[in-house]
Design an enzyme around this catalytic site. Sequence first.
Site, PDB file in Angstrom:
ATOM      1  N   TYR A 195      15.569  24.092   6.235  1.00  0.00           N
ATOM      2  CA  TYR A 195      15.514  23.817   4.924  1.00  0.00           C
ATOM      3  C   TYR A 195      16.744  24.753   4.136  1.00  0.00           C
ATOM      4  CZ  TYR A 195      11.351  21.366   5.343  1.00  0.00           C
ATOM      5  OH  TYR A 195      10.190  20.664   6.072  1.00  0.00           O
ATOM      6  N   TYR A 225      -0.217  27.519  -6.354  1.00  0.00           N
ATOM      7  CA  TYR A 225      -0.769  28.423  -5.364  1.00  0.00           C
ATOM      8  C   TYR A 225      -0.733  29.951  -5.782  1.00  0.00           C
ATOM      9  CZ  TYR A 225      -1.452  30.653  -0.535  1.00  0.00           C
ATOM     10  OH  TYR A 225      -1.601  31.340   0.543  1.00  0.00           O
ATOM     11  N   ASP A 226       0.554  30.163  -6.162  1.00  0.00           N
ATOM     12  CA  ASP A 226       0.913  31.767  -6.687  1.00  0.00           C
ATOM     13  C   ASP A 226      -0.113  32.012  -7.583  1.00  0.00           C
ATOM     14  OD1 ASP A 226       2.923  30.530  -4.932  1.00  0.00           O
ATOM     15  OD2 ASP A 226       4.622  31.509  -6.293  1.00  0.00           O
ATOM     16  N   GLN A 250      17.564  32.001   4.170  1.00  0.00           N
ATOM     17  CA  GLN A 250      16.280  32.852   3.632  1.00  0.00           C
ATOM     18  C   GLN A 250      15.565  33.515   4.722  1.00  0.00           C
ATOM     19  OE1 GLN A 250      16.782  29.526   4.142  1.00  0.00           O
ATOM     20  NE2 GLN A 250      14.854  28.392   4.068  1.00  0.00           N
ATOM     21  N   THR A 251      14.679  34.455   4.273  1.00  0.00           N
ATOM     22  CA  THR A 251      14.118  35.397   5.478  1.00  0.00           C
ATOM     23  C   THR A 251      12.564  35.211   5.184  1.00  0.00           C
ATOM     24  OG1 THR A 251      13.726  37.338   4.328  1.00  0.00           O
ATOM     25  CG2 THR A 251      15.861  36.978   5.696  1.00  0.00           C
ATOM     26  N   ARG A 252      11.695  35.324   6.335  1.00  0.00           N
ATOM     27  CA  ARG A 252      10.230  35.548   6.399  1.00  0.00           C
ATOM     28  C   ARG A 252       9.899  36.524   7.411  1.00  0.00           C
ATOM     29  NH1 ARG A 252      11.130  32.838   2.585  1.00  0.00           N
ATOM     30  NH2 ARG A 252      10.007  31.328   1.723  1.00  0.00           N
ATOM     31  N   PRO A 285      11.263  31.258  -1.788  1.00  0.00           N
ATOM     32  CA  PRO A 285      11.589  32.782  -1.906  1.00  0.00           C
ATOM     33  C   PRO A 285      12.650  32.888  -1.156  1.00  0.00           C
ATOM     34  CG  PRO A 285       9.114  32.395  -1.807  1.00  0.00           C
ATOM     35  CD  PRO A 285       9.724  31.166  -1.703  1.00  0.00           C
ATOM     36  N   SER A 315       5.064  25.659  12.772  1.00  0.00           N
ATOM     37  CA  SER A 315       4.229  24.524  13.144  1.00  0.00           C
ATOM     38  C   SER A 315       5.490  23.434  13.322  1.00  0.00           C
ATOM     39  CB  SER A 315       3.130  24.055  12.368  1.00  0.00           C
ATOM     40  OG  SER A 315       3.047  24.393  11.213  1.00  0.00           O
ATOM     41  N   LYS A 321      -3.646  32.570  -6.994  1.00  0.00           N
ATOM     42  CA  LYS A 321      -3.832  33.725  -6.210  1.00  0.00           C
ATOM     43  C   LYS A 321      -3.898  34.922  -7.008  1.00  0.00           C
ATOM     44  CE  LYS A 321      -5.085  32.332  -2.039  1.00  0.00           C
ATOM     45  NZ  LYS A 321      -6.012  32.561  -1.069  1.00  0.00           N
TER      46      LYS A 321
HETATM   47  P1  NAD Z   1      -6.255  26.775   6.220  1.00  0.00           P
HETATM   48  O1  NAD Z   1      -5.572  25.362   5.396  1.00  0.00           O
HETATM   49  O2  NAD Z   1      -5.982  26.614   7.812  1.00  0.00           O
HETATM   50  O3  NAD Z   1      -7.761  26.907   5.967  1.00  0.00           O
HETATM   51  C1  NAD Z   1      -8.347  26.858   4.675  1.00  0.00           C
HETATM   52  C2  NAD Z   1      -9.720  26.639   4.768  1.00  0.00           C
HETATM   53  O4  NAD Z   1     -10.231  26.433   3.418  1.00  0.00           O
HETATM   54  C3  NAD Z   1      -9.760  24.812   5.391  1.00  0.00           C
HETATM   55  O5  NAD Z   1     -11.193  25.098   6.199  1.00  0.00           O
HETATM   56  C4  NAD Z   1     -10.170  24.248   4.287  1.00  0.00           C
HETATM   57  O6  NAD Z   1     -10.984  23.044   4.233  1.00  0.00           O
HETATM   58  C5  NAD Z   1     -10.879  25.026   3.265  1.00  0.00           C
HETATM   59  N1  NAD Z   1     -11.025  25.060   1.957  1.00  0.00           N
HETATM   60  C6  NAD Z   1     -10.226  24.650   1.132  1.00  0.00           C
HETATM   61  N2  NAD Z   1     -10.472  24.522  -0.395  1.00  0.00           N
HETATM   62  C7  NAD Z   1     -11.992  24.942  -0.131  1.00  0.00           C
HETATM   63  C8  NAD Z   1     -12.975  24.465  -1.094  1.00  0.00           C
HETATM   64  N3  NAD Z   1     -12.834  24.453  -2.337  1.00  0.00           N
HETATM   65  N4  NAD Z   1     -14.306  24.630  -0.668  1.00  0.00           N
HETATM   66  C9  NAD Z   1     -14.451  25.359   0.632  1.00  0.00           C
HETATM   67  N5  NAD Z   1     -13.457  25.153   1.520  1.00  0.00           N
HETATM   68  C10 NAD Z   1     -12.081  25.145   1.347  1.00  0.00           C
HETATM   69  O7  NAD Z   1      -5.242  27.870   6.004  1.00  0.00           O
HETATM   70  P2  NAD Z   1      -5.187  29.396   6.306  1.00  0.00           P
HETATM   71  O8  NAD Z   1      -3.889  29.464   6.892  1.00  0.00           O
HETATM   72  O9  NAD Z   1      -6.560  29.705   7.551  1.00  0.00           O
HETATM   73  O10 NAD Z   1      -5.435  30.441   5.182  1.00  0.00           O
HETATM   74  C11 NAD Z   1      -6.658  30.842   4.954  1.00  0.00           C
HETATM   75  C12 NAD Z   1      -6.671  32.023   3.673  1.00  0.00           C
HETATM   76  O11 NAD Z   1      -5.583  32.830   4.007  1.00  0.00           O
HETATM   77  C13 NAD Z   1      -6.136  31.106   2.369  1.00  0.00           C
HETATM   78  O12 NAD Z   1      -6.782  31.738   1.398  1.00  0.00           O
HETATM   79  C14 NAD Z   1      -4.803  31.292   2.420  1.00  0.00           C
HETATM   80  O13 NAD Z   1      -4.109  31.439   0.979  1.00  0.00           O
HETATM   81  C15 NAD Z   1      -4.799  32.770   2.958  1.00  0.00           C
HETATM   82  N6  NAD Z   1      -3.256  33.249   3.451  1.00  0.00           N
HETATM   83  C16 NAD Z   1      -2.689  32.559   4.477  1.00  0.00           C
HETATM   84  C17 NAD Z   1      -1.451  32.802   5.273  1.00  0.00           C
HETATM   85  C18 NAD Z   1      -1.061  32.305   6.536  1.00  0.00           C
HETATM   86  O14 NAD Z   1       0.096  32.548   6.850  1.00  0.00           O
HETATM   87  N7  NAD Z   1      -1.879  31.725   7.158  1.00  0.00           N
HETATM   88  C19 NAD Z   1      -0.759  33.693   4.220  1.00  0.00           C
HETATM   89  C20 NAD Z   1      -1.236  34.341   3.137  1.00  0.00           C
HETATM   90  C21 NAD Z   1      -2.281  33.744   2.599  1.00  0.00           C
HETATM   91  N1  UDP Z   2      11.059  25.828   6.208  1.00  0.00           N
HETATM   92  C1  UDP Z   2      12.132  25.178   6.864  1.00  0.00           C
HETATM   93  N2  UDP Z   2      11.967  24.284   7.770  1.00  0.00           N
HETATM   94  C2  UDP Z   2      10.669  23.744   7.866  1.00  0.00           C
HETATM   95  C3  UDP Z   2       9.477  24.263   7.019  1.00  0.00           C
HETATM   96  C4  UDP Z   2       9.879  25.237   6.381  1.00  0.00           C
HETATM   97  O1  UDP Z   2      13.366  25.740   6.774  1.00  0.00           O
HETATM   98  O2  UDP Z   2      10.468  22.726   8.512  1.00  0.00           O
HETATM   99  C5  UDP Z   2      11.484  27.194   5.494  1.00  0.00           C
HETATM  100  C6  UDP Z   2      10.961  27.014   4.017  1.00  0.00           C
HETATM  101  O3  UDP Z   2      11.939  26.422   3.201  1.00  0.00           O
HETATM  102  C7  UDP Z   2      10.718  28.657   3.934  1.00  0.00           C
HETATM  103  C8  UDP Z   2      10.473  28.972   5.235  1.00  0.00           C
HETATM  104  O4  UDP Z   2      10.602  28.233   6.077  1.00  0.00           O
HETATM  105  O5  UDP Z   2      11.940  29.188   3.463  1.00  0.00           O
HETATM  106  C9  UDP Z   2       8.827  29.229   5.426  1.00  0.00           C
HETATM  107  O6  UDP Z   2       8.189  28.080   4.970  1.00  0.00           O
HETATM  108  P1  UDP Z   2       6.522  27.941   5.269  1.00  0.00           P
HETATM  109  O7  UDP Z   2       6.223  26.661   4.671  1.00  0.00           O
HETATM  110  O8  UDP Z   2       6.163  28.206   6.665  1.00  0.00           O
HETATM  111  O9  UDP Z   2       5.947  29.099   4.223  1.00  0.00           O
HETATM  112  P2  UDP Z   2       6.267  29.946   2.902  1.00  0.00           P
HETATM  113  O10 UDP Z   2       6.624  31.299   3.493  1.00  0.00           O
HETATM  114  O11 UDP Z   2       7.469  29.369   2.161  1.00  0.00           O
HETATM  115  O12 UDP Z   2       5.040  29.939   2.091  1.00  0.00           O
END
Ligand code: NAD
Ligand code: UDP
Length: 312
Positions: free
Chosen positions: A203, A144-145, A208-210, A271, A188, A148
Amino acid sequence: MRVLVTGGAGFLGSHLCDALLAQSQSVLCAANLLTGRMENIAHLRREPRFEFREQDVCHPFDFGKLDYVFHFASPASPVDYLERAIETLQVGSVGTMNCLEVARKHNAKFFLASTSECYGDPLEHPQRETYWGHVNPIGPRSVYDESKRFAEAATMAYHRYHKVDTHIARIFNTYGPRLQINDGRVISNFMRQALGGEELTVYGDGSQTRSFCYVSDEVAGIVSLAGSEEHLPTNIGNPGEFTITECAQAVLEVTGSSSKIRFEPLPQDDPKQRRPDISKARQLLGWEPKIDLRTGLQMSLEYFRTAVHTTA
Ligand code: NAD
Ligand code: UDP
């Protein structure tokens, strides 16, 4: 304006579609439904300015004239991208290049949904956009990292070499209605567990913070950045910082649940701290989030209750 939202059936993308439609734009939503759901856009079925196309953006596509491409397609939760590692690498690389090519061809603006994960397990705190990050390039989260980080590099290259009008948001943890109940993200999981009378899985030691941003604040920041002249990455998130234990407490309070906490192992490369420095967005856009964590959880409660009930 005719705009494309890739990943528009996902959590953030579907809220973005709503916001763009509210601005009177015509929205073409393209997603492959890997992690998105039709329920997220079901309310738009009869909207004449909304169109859905099932499309994997890793395969070349052309939907005709577009004015803006919002590239949000990508698995986003650690559980999702660890399960779909290769697809995640593909959509961040090939998928991003295809979307940039469509923007170049139609002289459309381009917006990349990037992420705070570009900072990895950060040694600078809070994170400013100038920080280059501390990412394990071969660890489990690298799919992922690094995809992106590649997507950001590709976006900047299309801006520099092809003069595409590009924008990059580094999105920090966002939550709210339509967050998938089983996607394994912390909000969630905790909401599902608290409302279902199960133990909350923390976990590690929970220190850890967010920093959690409510979805309407996040989308307002994204829309504002999309209309700006800024091409370099911009943090969009809520600087309120919580340990994961504090987050669990907040969920227990808001849900009124008496669930206990269970400690589980910390995933590799998780993180230790994350908090956006949003000075740039404040200055540039006059934007800042308005909704604190407890208020946002309260505003999400009804959605999570229904989701828990439906999936039970
Ligand atoms: P999500 O999983 O709910 O939605 C992602 C969508 O992309 C889904 O509809 C999935 O089916 C679609 N998708 C994946 N691969 C695809 C492909 N190859 N072709 C077409 N569609 C594809 O995720 P989200 O939380 O809505 O995240 C949306 C965007 O925001 C992502 O790019 C994610 O990296 C970025 N983002 C989200 C968060 C967050 O906290 N939600 C944080 C940082 C970055
Ligand atoms: N986490 C947790 N319990 C859970 C799910 C996640 O303690 O059931 C922790 C996870 O290890 C991380 C933070 O919550 O430190 C945020 O996790 P998330 O998967 O939401 O997103 P991330 O910021 O790591 O991408």
